[in-house]
Design a protein around this motif. Structure first.
Motif, PDB file in Angstrom:
ATOM      1  N   ARG A   1     105.022 -47.364  -7.535  1.00 19.38           N
ATOM      2  CA  ARG A   1     103.926 -46.403  -7.667  1.00 19.38           C
ATOM      3  C   ARG A   1     103.516 -45.908  -6.283  1.00 19.38           C
ATOM      4  O   ARG A   1     103.657 -46.609  -5.286  1.00 19.38           O
ATOM      5  CB  ARG A   1     102.735 -46.974  -8.414  1.00 19.38           C
ATOM      6  CG  ARG A   1     101.984 -48.055  -7.699  1.00 19.38           C
ATOM      7  CD  ARG A   1     100.720 -48.464  -8.459  1.00 19.38           C
ATOM      8  NE  ARG A   1     100.109 -49.622  -7.869  1.00 19.38           N
ATOM      9  CZ  ARG A   1      99.318 -49.606  -6.805  1.00 19.38           C
ATOM     10  NH1 ARG A   1      99.057 -48.488  -6.193  1.00 19.38           N
ATOM     11  NH2 ARG A   1      98.793 -50.716  -6.335  1.00 19.38           N
TER      12      ARG A   1
ATOM     13  N   TRP B   1     111.080 -40.628  -3.736  1.00 22.60           N
ATOM     14  CA  TRP B   1     110.057 -40.078  -4.628  1.00 22.60           C
ATOM     15  C   TRP B   1     110.549 -40.104  -6.067  1.00 22.60           C
ATOM     16  O   TRP B   1     109.789 -40.372  -6.990  1.00 22.60           O
ATOM     17  CB  TRP B   1     109.694 -38.634  -4.249  1.00 22.60           C
ATOM     18  CG  TRP B   1     108.564 -38.533  -3.279  1.00 22.60           C
ATOM     19  CD1 TRP B   1     108.618 -38.073  -2.011  1.00 22.60           C
ATOM     20  CD2 TRP B   1     107.197 -38.912  -3.497  1.00 22.60           C
ATOM     21  NE1 TRP B   1     107.373 -38.138  -1.429  1.00 22.60           N
ATOM     22  CE2 TRP B   1     106.488 -38.638  -2.316  1.00 22.60           C
ATOM     23  CE3 TRP B   1     106.511 -39.448  -4.585  1.00 22.60           C
ATOM     24  CZ2 TRP B   1     105.127 -38.884  -2.180  1.00 22.60           C
ATOM     25  CZ3 TRP B   1     105.154 -39.688  -4.451  1.00 22.60           C
ATOM     26  CH2 TRP B   1     104.479 -39.416  -3.268  1.00 22.60           C
TER      27      TRP B   1
ATOM     28  N   ASP C   1     108.656 -41.212  -9.454  1.00 26.65           N
ATOM     29  CA  ASP C   1     108.363 -40.218 -10.495  1.00 26.65           C
ATOM     30  C   ASP C   1     109.672 -39.693 -11.076  1.00 26.65           C
ATOM     31  O   ASP C   1     110.328 -38.835 -10.491  1.00 26.65           O
ATOM     32  CB  ASP C   1     107.551 -39.067  -9.898  1.00 26.65           C
ATOM     33  CG  ASP C   1     107.165 -38.017 -10.923  1.00 26.65           C
ATOM     34  OD1 ASP C   1     107.568 -38.124 -12.097  1.00 26.65           O
ATOM     35  OD2 ASP C   1     106.457 -37.071 -10.541  1.00 26.65           O
TER      36      ASP C   1
ATOM     37  N   LEU D   1     110.357 -35.871 -11.318  1.00 29.28           N
ATOM     38  CA  LEU D   1     110.215 -35.109 -10.081  1.00 29.28           C
ATOM     39  C   LEU D   1     111.059 -33.840 -10.061  1.00 29.28           C
ATOM     40  O   LEU D   1     110.548 -32.762  -9.763  1.00 29.28           O
ATOM     41  CB  LEU D   1     110.579 -35.996  -8.887  1.00 29.28           C
ATOM     42  CG  LEU D   1     110.462 -35.352  -7.516  1.00 29.28           C
ATOM     43  CD1 LEU D   1     109.017 -35.030  -7.190  1.00 29.28           C
ATOM     44  CD2 LEU D   1     111.046 -36.279  -6.460  1.00 29.28           C
TER      45      LEU D   1
END
Length: 148
Positions: free
Chosen positions: A37, A120, A124, A127
């Motif tokens: 996270r 990233w 996510d 993304l």
């Protein structure tokens, strides 16, 4: 294909987060990144036109001593003002959950950008779909520690 909520909802969420910061400071609104996270930090830049301090709360992860964020503007088309400010005046102040840090901002390019984008993507999974909603590539921004 992923869909974004209406822009007014995104902007309202930003306003609520800023209000939490005003009420409770870092304790209520900033957090360190954890396993899988992102964290939240407050970035203060100098306005490119006004010359006045401008603050925003952003998601981040750490890459060694550096803070890594994205100039995504809630996945909207225009570049975020903080990123335009940072390009004009690269020296800024990052406030993390554990205190302030003077930083200098720059865009990651080439292999570094690819590596950080992949990190990233681990945080996510949507993304790439969200990034595809923007007409231009989303800058991956590296904030390097600088002397105070």
């Amino acid at each position: 294909m992923r869909r974004l909520p209406p822009r007014w909802i995104i902007r309202s969420a930003w306003a609520v987060h800023r209000a939490l910061y005003r009420i409770g400071g870092a304790r209520l609104s900033l957090k360190r990144p954890g396993n899988g996270r992102y964290g939240l930090f407050r970035l203060t830049t100098i306005g490119r036109r006004s010359g006045q301090p401008r603050s925003v709360i952003l998601a981040y992860f750490e890459d060694g001593p550096d803070i890594v964020t994205m100039a995504m503007n809630g996945w909207g088309a225009p570049e975020p003002a903080w990123w335009l400010n940072l390009q004009a005046h690269p020296d800024a102040e990052a406030e993390l959950a554990d205190g302030p840090r003077p930083v200098r901002g720059r865009a990651a390019v080439g292999e570094e950008r690819d590596r950080l984008w992949a990190r990233w993507r681990e945080i996510d999974e949507g993304l790439d779909e969200y990034a595809a909603l923007r007409p231009t590539p989303t800058a991956v921004v590296v904030l390097e520690r600088r002397a105070a």
